[in-house]
Design a protein around this motif. Structure first.
Motif, PDB file in Angstrom:
ATOM      1  N   GLN A  31       0.831  -1.195   0.000  1.00 40.94           N
ATOM      2  CA  GLN A  31       0.000   0.000   0.000  1.00 40.94           C
ATOM      3  C   GLN A  31       0.872   1.255   0.000  1.00 40.94           C
ATOM      4  OE1 GLN A  31      -2.708   0.274   3.266  1.00 40.94           O
ATOM      5  NE2 GLN A  31      -3.545   2.215   2.614  1.00 40.94           N
ATOM      6  N   ALA A  32       1.931   1.243   0.781  1.00 42.00           N
ATOM      7  CA  ALA A  32       2.836   2.396   0.826  1.00 42.00           C
ATOM      8  C   ALA A  32       3.519   2.607  -0.519  1.00 42.00           C
ATOM      9  CB  ALA A  32       3.874   2.202   1.924  1.00 42.00           C
ATOM     10  N   ARG A  34       2.302   1.764  -3.483  1.00 39.58           N
ATOM     11  CA  ARG A  34       1.299   2.287  -4.412  1.00 39.58           C
ATOM     12  C   ARG A  34       1.064   3.775  -4.161  1.00 39.58           C
ATOM     13  NH1 ARG A  34      -1.687  -2.775  -3.707  1.00 39.58           N
ATOM     14  NH2 ARG A  34      -2.215  -2.045  -1.975  1.00 39.58           N
ATOM     15  N   GLU A  35       1.001   4.166  -2.892  1.00 35.44           N
ATOM     16  CA  GLU A  35       0.797   5.585  -2.578  1.00 35.44           C
ATOM     17  C   GLU A  35       1.973   6.429  -3.052  1.00 35.44           C
ATOM     18  OE1 GLU A  35      -0.053   5.804   1.574  1.00 35.44           O
ATOM     19  OE2 GLU A  35      -2.004   4.837   1.352  1.00 35.44           O
ATOM     20  N   ASP A  38       1.557   6.800  -6.796  1.00 36.47           N
ATOM     21  CA  ASP A  38       0.479   7.760  -7.068  1.00 36.47           C
ATOM     22  C   ASP A  38       0.957   9.188  -6.845  1.00 36.47           C
ATOM     23  OD1 ASP A  38      -1.279   5.741  -7.701  1.00 36.47           O
ATOM     24  OD2 ASP A  38      -2.279   5.763  -5.744  1.00 36.47           O
ATOM     25  N   HIS A  39       1.726   9.398  -5.790  1.00 30.41           N
ATOM     26  CA  HIS A  39       2.235  10.742  -5.501  1.00 30.41           C
ATOM     27  C   HIS A  39       3.188  11.203  -6.602  1.00 30.41           C
ATOM     28  CE1 HIS A  39       3.497  14.200  -3.215  1.00 30.41           C
ATOM     29  NE2 HIS A  39       4.757  13.827  -3.347  1.00 30.41           N
TER      30      HIS A  39
END
Length: 65
Positions: A31-32, A34-35, A38-39
């Protein structure tokens, strides 16, 4: 102190105080990542740079660019 030892200590302390146990190490790693991706795409869009990556490469192959 290793990550596992720290996790076990945190779990022990949480049980002593009646708090919920912390998540196991590595639970939220994907999840980290992917974030972070995305950023980076968001920052690229703000500066007007084209997005890079597998999707863009696949689209360019399909469109013949």
């Amino acid at each position: 102190m290793s990550i596992t030892q720290q996790y076990l200590l945190d779990t022990y302390r949480a049980r002593q105080h009646g708090d919920p146990t912390p998540p196991a190490p590595g639970t939220h790693d994907w999840q980290a990542m992917r974030e972070l991706a995305d950023h980076r795409r968001f920052r690229a869009a703000l500066t007007g740079r084209p997005e890079r990556g597998r999707i863009r490469a696949a689209l360019s192959r399909l469109l013949g660019r």
